[in-house]
Scaffold this motif. Structure first.
Motif, PDB file in Angstrom:
ATOM      1  N   MET A   1      47.824  30.633  48.255  1.00  9.16           N
ATOM      2  CA  MET A   1      46.492  30.445  48.539  1.00  9.16           C
ATOM      3  C   MET A   1      46.085  29.214  49.266  1.00  9.16           C
ATOM      4  SD  MET A   1      43.291  29.944  45.703  1.00  9.16           S
ATOM      5  CE  MET A   1      44.033  28.483  45.404  1.00  9.16           C
ATOM      6  N   ILE A   2      45.052  29.272  50.239  1.00 15.32           N
ATOM      7  CA  ILE A   2      44.553  28.009  51.140  1.00 15.32           C
ATOM      8  C   ILE A   2      43.634  27.159  50.121  1.00 15.32           C
ATOM      9  CG2 ILE A   2      43.858  27.247  53.035  1.00 15.32           C
ATOM     10  CD1 ILE A   2      44.848  29.809  54.371  1.00 15.32           C
ATOM     11  N   LYS A   3      43.907  26.108  50.302  1.00 20.80           N
ATOM     12  CA  LYS A   3      42.812  25.140  49.653  1.00 20.80           C
ATOM     13  C   LYS A   3      42.016  24.464  50.559  1.00 20.80           C
ATOM     14  CE  LYS A   3      45.765  23.952  45.548  1.00 20.80           C
ATOM     15  NZ  LYS A   3      46.323  22.920  45.019  1.00 20.80           N
ATOM     16  N   VAL A   4      40.900  24.964  50.584  1.00 17.39           N
ATOM     17  CA  VAL A   4      39.745  24.269  51.872  1.00 17.39           C
ATOM     18  C   VAL A   4      38.855  23.409  51.143  1.00 17.39           C
ATOM     19  CG1 VAL A   4      38.307  25.300  53.477  1.00 17.39           C
ATOM     20  CG2 VAL A   4      40.066  26.621  52.899  1.00 17.39           C
ATOM     21  N   GLY A   5      38.692  22.363  51.851  1.00 10.82           N
ATOM     22  CA  GLY A   5      37.653  21.367  51.608  1.00 10.82           C
ATOM     23  C   GLY A   5      36.345  21.429  52.586  1.00 10.82           C
ATOM     24  N   LEU A   6      35.351  21.544  51.968  1.00 12.82           N
ATOM     25  CA  LEU A   6      33.933  21.681  52.667  1.00 12.82           C
ATOM     26  C   LEU A   6      32.875  20.338  52.574  1.00 12.82           C
ATOM     27  CD1 LEU A   6      32.271  23.458  54.425  1.00 12.82           C
ATOM     28  CD2 LEU A   6      31.234  24.167  52.261  1.00 12.82           C
ATOM     29  N   THR A   7      32.837  19.825  53.674  1.00 12.24           N
ATOM     30  CA  THR A   7      32.333  18.505  53.684  1.00 12.24           C
ATOM     31  C   THR A   7      31.286  18.201  54.464  1.00 12.24           C
ATOM     32  OG1 THR A   7      32.702  16.012  53.072  1.00 12.24           O
ATOM     33  CG2 THR A   7      33.974  16.887  54.911  1.00 12.24           C
ATOM     34  N   GLY A   8      30.685  17.041  54.492  1.00  9.63           N
ATOM     35  CA  GLY A   8      29.494  16.665  55.368  1.00  9.63           C
ATOM     36  C   GLY A   8      28.728  15.515  54.948  1.00  9.63           C
ATOM     37  N   GLY A   9      27.913  14.980  55.737  1.00  2.06           N
ATOM     38  CA  GLY A   9      27.054  14.022  55.200  1.00  2.06           C
ATOM     39  C   GLY A   9      25.873  14.450  54.520  1.00  2.06           C
ATOM     40  N   ILE A  10      25.176  13.734  53.681  1.00  2.00           N
ATOM     41  CA  ILE A  10      23.859  14.193  53.206  1.00  2.00           C
ATOM     42  C   ILE A  10      22.945  14.721  54.201  1.00  2.00           C
ATOM     43  CG2 ILE A  10      22.661  11.793  53.241  1.00  2.00           C
ATOM     44  CD1 ILE A  10      21.540  12.149  50.676  1.00  2.00           C
ATOM     45  N   GLY A  11      22.493  16.063  53.640  1.00  2.46           N
ATOM     46  CA  GLY A  11      21.665  16.752  54.483  1.00  2.46           C
ATOM     47  C   GLY A  11      22.141  17.455  55.658  1.00  2.46           C
TER      48      GLY A  11
ATOM     49  N   ILE B   1      40.164  21.123  55.870  1.00  3.66           N
ATOM     50  CA  ILE B   1      39.084  20.438  55.994  1.00  3.66           C
ATOM     51  C   ILE B   1      38.064  21.086  56.855  1.00  3.66           C
ATOM     52  CG2 ILE B   1      37.464  18.397  55.581  1.00  3.66           C
ATOM     53  CD1 ILE B   1      39.970  18.729  53.520  1.00  3.66           C
ATOM     54  N   ILE B   2      36.939  21.568  56.454  1.00  2.00           N
ATOM     55  CA  ILE B   2      35.607  21.987  57.187  1.00  2.00           C
ATOM     56  C   ILE B   2      34.544  20.912  57.159  1.00  2.00           C
ATOM     57  CG2 ILE B   2      33.931  24.037  57.703  1.00  2.00           C
ATOM     58  CD1 ILE B   2      35.881  25.748  56.214  1.00  2.00           C
ATOM     59  N   GLY B   3      34.061  20.377  58.321  1.00  2.64           N
ATOM     60  CA  GLY B   3      33.007  19.725  58.269  1.00  2.64           C
ATOM     61  C   GLY B   3      31.732  20.410  58.598  1.00  2.64           C
ATOM     62  N   VAL B   4      30.754  19.942  58.118  1.00  4.03           N
ATOM     63  CA  VAL B   4      29.168  20.533  58.430  1.00  4.03           C
ATOM     64  C   VAL B   4      28.429  19.336  59.068  1.00  4.03           C
ATOM     65  CG1 VAL B   4      27.347  21.945  57.808  1.00  4.03           C
ATOM     66  CG2 VAL B   4      29.431  22.144  56.429  1.00  4.03           C
ATOM     67  N   GLN B   5      28.113  19.778  60.213  1.00  5.19           N
ATOM     68  CA  GLN B   5      27.418  18.574  61.138  1.00  5.19           C
ATOM     69  C   GLN B   5      25.787  18.990  61.452  1.00  5.19           C
ATOM     70  OE1 GLN B   5      29.585  17.862  64.737  1.00  5.19           O
ATOM     71  NE2 GLN B   5      28.592  15.913  65.183  1.00  5.19           N
TER      72      GLN B   5
ATOM     73  N   GLN C   1      27.689   6.447  53.037  1.00  8.21           N
ATOM     74  CA  GLN C   1      28.765   7.409  53.510  1.00  8.21           C
ATOM     75  C   GLN C   1      29.550   7.093  54.811  1.00  8.21           C
ATOM     76  OE1 GLN C   1      26.661  11.369  53.424  1.00  8.21           O
ATOM     77  NE2 GLN C   1      26.764  11.482  51.244  1.00  8.21           N
ATOM     78  N   ILE C   2      30.624   7.755  55.048  1.00 11.15           N
ATOM     79  CA  ILE C   2      31.408   7.611  56.366  1.00 11.15           C
ATOM     80  C   ILE C   2      30.447   8.232  57.376  1.00 11.15           C
ATOM     81  CG2 ILE C   2      33.340   8.224  57.839  1.00 11.15           C
ATOM     82  CD1 ILE C   2      34.832   8.331  55.065  1.00 11.15           C
ATOM     83  N   GLU C   3      30.311   7.308  58.720  1.00  2.53           N
ATOM     84  CA  GLU C   3      29.487   7.801  59.626  1.00  2.53           C
ATOM     85  C   GLU C   3      29.876   9.265  59.890  1.00  2.53           C
ATOM     86  OE1 GLU C   3      28.873   5.501  63.122  1.00  2.53           O
ATOM     87  OE2 GLU C   3      29.157   3.649  61.948  1.00  2.53           O
ATOM     88  N   GLN C   4      28.832  10.194  60.298  1.00  2.70           N
ATOM     89  CA  GLN C   4      28.958  11.705  60.591  1.00  2.70           C
ATOM     90  C   GLN C   4      30.008  11.961  61.660  1.00  2.70           C
ATOM     91  OE1 GLN C   4      26.290  15.399  60.469  1.00  2.70           O
ATOM     92  NE2 GLN C   4      25.821  14.127  62.423  1.00  2.70           N
ATOM     93  N   ASP C   5      30.024  11.206  62.918  1.00  2.52           N
ATOM     94  CA  ASP C   5      30.900  11.344  63.812  1.00  2.52           C
ATOM     95  C   ASP C   5      32.332  11.214  63.662  1.00  2.52           C
ATOM     96  OD1 ASP C   5      28.867  11.897  65.328  1.00  2.52           O
ATOM     97  OD2 ASP C   5      28.883   9.964  66.651  1.00  2.52           O
ATOM     98  N   ILE C   6      32.572  10.031  62.609  1.00  2.29           N
ATOM     99  CA  ILE C   6      34.139   9.648  62.209  1.00  2.29           C
ATOM    100  C   ILE C   6      34.508  10.736  61.221  1.00  2.29           C
ATOM    101  CG2 ILE C   6      35.340   8.219  60.783  1.00  2.29           C
ATOM    102  CD1 ILE C   6      33.459   5.903  62.034  1.00  2.29           C
ATOM    103  N   LYS C   7      33.727  10.979  60.278  1.00  2.00           N
ATOM    104  CA  LYS C   7      33.698  12.257  59.301  1.00  2.00           C
ATOM    105  C   LYS C   7      34.237  13.841  60.037  1.00  2.00           C
ATOM    106  CE  LYS C   7      32.032  12.185  55.061  1.00  2.00           C
ATOM    107  NZ  LYS C   7      31.042  12.474  54.022  1.00  2.00           N
ATOM    108  N   MET C   8      33.561  13.932  61.038  1.00  2.00           N
ATOM    109  CA  MET C   8      33.776  15.255  61.966  1.00  2.00           C
ATOM    110  C   MET C   8      35.207  15.241  62.417  1.00  2.00           C
ATOM    111  SD  MET C   8      31.378  17.348  60.827  1.00  2.00           S
ATOM    112  CE  MET C   8      31.320  16.362  59.265  1.00  2.00           C
TER     113      MET C   8
ATOM    114  N   ASP D   1      39.374  19.493  60.326  1.00  2.00           N
ATOM    115  CA  ASP D   1      40.020  20.580  61.045  1.00  2.00           C
ATOM    116  C   ASP D   1      39.117  21.348  62.004  1.00  2.00           C
ATOM    117  OD1 ASP D   1      42.893  19.875  60.131  1.00  2.00           O
ATOM    118  OD2 ASP D   1      41.880  20.578  58.170  1.00  2.00           O
ATOM    119  N   TYR D   2      37.986  21.919  61.109  1.00  2.00           N
ATOM    120  CA  TYR D   2      37.130  22.627  61.793  1.00  2.00           C
ATOM    121  C   TYR D   2      35.586  22.118  61.797  1.00  2.00           C
ATOM    122  CZ  TYR D   2      40.857  26.161  61.907  1.00  2.00           C
ATOM    123  OH  TYR D   2      42.277  26.674  61.992  1.00  2.00           O
ATOM    124  N   VAL D   3      34.772  22.360  62.371  1.00  2.00           N
ATOM    125  CA  VAL D   3      33.624  21.781  62.440  1.00  2.00           C
ATOM    126  C   VAL D   3      32.444  22.976  62.559  1.00  2.00           C
ATOM    127  CG1 VAL D   3      31.567  20.124  63.012  1.00  2.00           C
ATOM    128  CG2 VAL D   3      34.101  19.449  63.042  1.00  2.00           C
ATOM    129  N   ILE D   4      31.355  22.877  61.721  1.00  2.00           N
ATOM    130  CA  ILE D   4      30.386  24.224  61.802  1.00  2.00           C
ATOM    131  C   ILE D   4      29.155  23.249  61.811  1.00  2.00           C
ATOM    132  CG2 ILE D   4      28.769  25.566  60.331  1.00  2.00           C
ATOM    133  CD1 ILE D   4      31.551  26.337  58.671  1.00  2.00           C
TER     134      ILE D   4
END
Length: 198
Positions: free
Chosen positions: A1-11, A125-129, A157-164, A168-171
Protein backbone atom coordinates in the motif's frame (compact mmCIF):
# COMPACT_ATOMS: atom_id res chain seq x y z
CA UNK A 1 0.00 0.00 0.00
CA UNK A 2 1.20 3.47 -0.88
CA UNK A 3 1.27 6.02 1.95
CA UNK A 4 0.37 9.44 0.55
CA UNK A 5 0.69 12.78 2.30
CA UNK A 6 -1.64 15.64 1.40
CA UNK A 7 -0.46 19.07 2.47
CA UNK A 8 -0.66 22.78 1.71
CA UNK A 9 -0.73 26.14 3.38
CA UNK A 10 -3.68 27.41 5.37
CA UNK A 11 -6.63 28.17 3.09
CA UNK A 12 -5.22 26.22 0.14
CA UNK A 13 -8.19 23.86 0.13
CA UNK A 14 -6.63 20.61 1.39
CA UNK A 15 -9.90 19.46 2.92
CA UNK A 16 -11.77 20.02 -0.35
CA UNK A 17 -9.21 17.91 -2.21
CA UNK A 18 -9.33 15.27 0.54
CA UNK A 19 -13.10 15.08 0.15
CA UNK A 20 -12.71 14.26 -3.57
CA UNK A 21 -10.33 11.41 -2.69
CA UNK A 22 -12.84 10.17 -0.07
CA UNK A 23 -15.59 10.19 -2.71
CA UNK A 24 -13.37 7.87 -4.76
CA UNK A 25 -13.30 5.47 -1.81
CA UNK A 26 -9.82 6.35 -0.56
CA UNK A 27 -9.39 6.49 3.24
CA UNK A 28 -8.15 9.84 4.55
CA UNK A 29 -6.61 10.56 7.96
CA UNK A 30 -7.26 14.19 8.90
CA UNK A 31 -4.38 15.07 11.23
CA UNK A 32 -5.91 18.40 12.31
CA UNK A 33 -9.23 16.83 13.37
CA UNK A 34 -7.48 13.94 15.13
CA UNK A 35 -5.11 16.34 16.90
CA UNK A 36 -8.05 18.37 18.23
CA UNK A 37 -9.77 15.18 19.40
CA UNK A 38 -6.64 13.96 21.17
CA UNK A 39 -6.25 17.37 22.80
CA UNK A 40 -9.64 16.80 24.43
CA UNK A 41 -9.50 13.05 25.15
CA UNK A 42 -5.89 12.43 26.23
CA UNK A 43 -5.87 13.30 29.95
CA UNK A 44 -2.07 13.59 30.13
CA UNK A 45 -2.01 15.93 27.13
CA UNK A 46 -4.89 18.02 28.53
CA UNK A 47 -2.95 18.46 31.79
CA UNK A 48 0.20 19.44 29.86
CA UNK A 49 -1.68 22.02 27.78
CA UNK A 50 -3.32 23.53 30.88
CA UNK A 51 0.07 23.71 32.57
CA UNK A 52 1.63 25.41 29.54
CA UNK A 53 -1.19 27.78 28.57
CA UNK A 54 -3.40 28.09 31.65
CA UNK A 55 -6.75 26.71 32.80
CA UNK A 56 -8.46 29.00 30.24
CA UNK A 57 -7.20 26.59 27.55
CA UNK A 58 -10.37 24.58 28.13
CA UNK A 59 -14.01 25.41 28.61
CA UNK A 60 -15.27 22.38 30.48
CA UNK A 61 -13.91 19.41 28.51
CA UNK A 62 -13.64 21.34 25.26
CA UNK A 63 -10.51 22.97 23.93
CA UNK A 64 -10.80 26.77 23.90
CA UNK A 65 -9.62 27.06 20.29
CA UNK A 66 -9.86 30.86 20.05
CA UNK A 67 -7.90 31.36 23.27
CA UNK A 68 -5.15 28.96 22.13
CA UNK A 69 -5.04 30.45 18.62
CA UNK A 70 -4.69 33.98 20.01
CA UNK A 71 -1.60 32.84 21.92
CA UNK A 72 0.21 30.55 19.49
CA UNK A 73 -0.25 32.48 16.26
CA UNK A 74 1.33 35.58 17.81
CA UNK A 75 4.34 33.83 19.32
CA UNK A 76 6.54 31.36 17.47
CA UNK A 77 7.84 29.84 20.72
CA UNK A 78 4.31 29.18 22.03
CA UNK A 79 3.31 27.56 18.73
CA UNK A 80 6.40 25.34 18.84
CA UNK A 81 5.54 24.38 22.42
CA UNK A 82 1.98 23.40 21.46
CA UNK A 83 3.22 21.41 18.47
CA UNK A 84 5.81 19.60 20.61
CA UNK A 85 3.03 18.59 23.00
CA UNK A 86 0.50 17.46 20.37
CA UNK A 87 2.51 16.12 17.42
CA UNK A 88 3.86 12.88 18.96
CA UNK A 89 0.37 11.58 19.82
CA UNK A 90 -1.04 12.62 16.43
CA UNK A 91 1.87 11.05 14.52
CA UNK A 92 1.43 7.80 16.48
CA UNK A 93 -2.31 7.78 15.75
CA UNK A 94 -1.64 8.27 12.02
CA UNK A 95 0.89 5.44 11.91
CA UNK A 96 -1.48 3.06 13.71
CA UNK A 97 -4.34 4.06 11.38
CA UNK A 98 -2.25 3.58 8.22
CA UNK A 99 -1.18 0.12 9.38
CA UNK A 100 -4.85 -1.00 9.34
CA UNK A 101 -5.72 0.24 5.83
CA UNK A 102 -6.19 -2.18 2.93
CA UNK A 103 -6.84 0.11 -0.05
CA UNK A 104 -4.22 0.54 -2.85
CA UNK A 105 -3.23 3.78 -1.16
CA UNK A 106 -4.32 5.91 1.79
CA UNK A 107 -3.86 9.58 2.57
CA UNK A 108 -2.66 11.50 5.59
CA UNK A 109 -3.93 15.08 5.34
CA UNK A 110 -1.81 17.47 7.40
CA UNK A 111 -0.91 21.14 7.10
CA UNK A 112 2.46 20.65 8.81
CA UNK A 113 3.86 17.49 7.17
CA UNK A 114 7.23 19.09 6.50
CA UNK A 115 7.25 21.33 9.56
CA UNK A 116 6.57 18.34 11.84
CA UNK A 117 9.24 16.24 10.12
CA UNK A 118 6.82 13.42 9.22
CA UNK A 119 7.05 13.63 5.42
CA UNK A 120 9.87 11.08 5.42
CA UNK A 121 7.49 8.36 6.65
CA UNK A 122 5.36 8.72 3.50
CA UNK A 123 5.91 7.43 -0.03
CA UNK A 124 4.42 10.34 -1.97
CA UNK A 125 3.49 13.92 -1.05
CA UNK A 126 0.74 15.87 -2.81
CA UNK A 127 0.68 19.63 -2.34
CA UNK A 128 -2.40 21.81 -2.75
CA UNK A 129 -1.65 25.30 -4.04
CA UNK A 130 -3.82 28.43 -4.25
CA UNK A 131 -3.10 32.16 -4.71
CA UNK A 132 -2.39 33.96 -1.44
CA UNK A 133 -5.25 36.43 -1.93
CA UNK A 134 -7.72 33.57 -2.31
CA UNK A 135 -6.27 31.72 0.69
CA UNK A 136 -6.64 34.83 2.87
CA UNK A 137 -10.24 35.33 1.74
CA UNK A 138 -11.14 31.69 2.41
CA UNK A 139 -9.70 31.65 5.93
CA UNK A 140 -11.25 35.01 6.87
CA UNK A 141 -14.66 33.65 5.85
CA UNK A 142 -14.15 30.16 7.31
CA UNK A 143 -12.78 31.20 10.72
CA UNK A 144 -14.39 34.66 10.95
CA UNK A 145 -11.04 36.31 11.65
CA UNK A 146 -9.26 39.42 10.40
CA UNK A 147 -6.85 39.62 7.48
CA UNK A 148 -3.98 40.26 9.92
CA UNK A 149 -4.84 37.14 11.93
CA UNK A 150 -4.73 35.09 8.72
CA UNK A 151 -1.36 36.61 7.80
CA UNK A 152 -0.05 35.76 11.28
CA UNK A 153 -1.03 32.12 10.76
CA UNK A 154 0.41 32.01 7.24
CA UNK A 155 3.65 33.43 8.60
CA UNK A 156 4.06 30.43 10.92
CA UNK A 157 4.07 27.95 8.01
CA UNK A 158 6.70 27.24 5.37
CA UNK A 159 6.21 29.58 2.39
CA UNK A 160 3.86 28.05 -0.15
CA UNK A 161 6.36 28.13 -3.05
CA UNK A 162 8.97 26.28 -0.99
CA UNK A 163 6.43 23.75 0.29
CA UNK A 164 5.18 22.99 -3.23
CA UNK A 165 8.74 22.39 -4.46
CA UNK A 166 9.11 19.74 -1.75
CA UNK A 167 6.03 17.86 -3.01
CA UNK A 168 5.96 15.09 -5.62
CA UNK A 169 2.71 16.32 -7.16
CA UNK A 170 0.85 19.65 -6.96
CA UNK A 171 -2.89 20.20 -7.31
CA UNK A 172 -3.91 23.76 -8.25
CA UNK A 173 -6.98 24.93 -6.32
CA UNK A 174 -7.40 28.46 -7.67
CA UNK A 175 -11.13 28.22 -8.61
CA UNK A 176 -10.03 28.41 -12.27
CA UNK A 177 -8.80 24.88 -12.92
CA UNK A 178 -11.17 22.02 -12.21
CA UNK A 179 -10.18 19.97 -9.15
CA UNK A 180 -11.78 16.62 -9.96
CA UNK A 181 -9.76 15.89 -13.15
CA UNK A 182 -6.53 16.69 -11.27
CA UNK A 183 -7.47 14.31 -8.45
CA UNK A 184 -8.63 11.61 -10.87
CA UNK A 185 -5.33 11.74 -12.71
CA UNK A 186 -3.42 11.03 -9.49
CA UNK A 187 -5.97 8.44 -8.35
CA UNK A 188 -5.56 6.52 -11.61
CA UNK A 189 -1.78 6.76 -11.33
CA UNK A 190 -1.74 5.44 -7.75
CA UNK A 191 -4.14 2.57 -8.46
CA UNK A 192 -2.63 1.43 -11.77
CA UNK A 193 -0.43 -1.62 -12.18
CA UNK A 194 2.60 0.64 -12.52
CA UNK A 195 2.38 2.08 -8.99
CA UNK A 196 5.55 0.28 -7.97
CA UNK A 197 7.42 2.45 -10.48
CA UNK A 198 6.34 5.74 -8.86
Amino acid sequence: MIKVGLTGGIGSGKSTVAQVFKTLGIPVFDADIVAKRIMEEDKVLVASIKKAFGEESYIGDKLNKKYIADIVFKDKYQLELLNNLTHPATIKAAEEWMATQTSPYCIKEAALLFEAGTAGNLDIIIGVQAPDALRIKRVMQRDDISRQEVLNRMGKQIEQDIKMRLCDYVIINDEQRLLIPQVLELHNKFTSDTTHNL
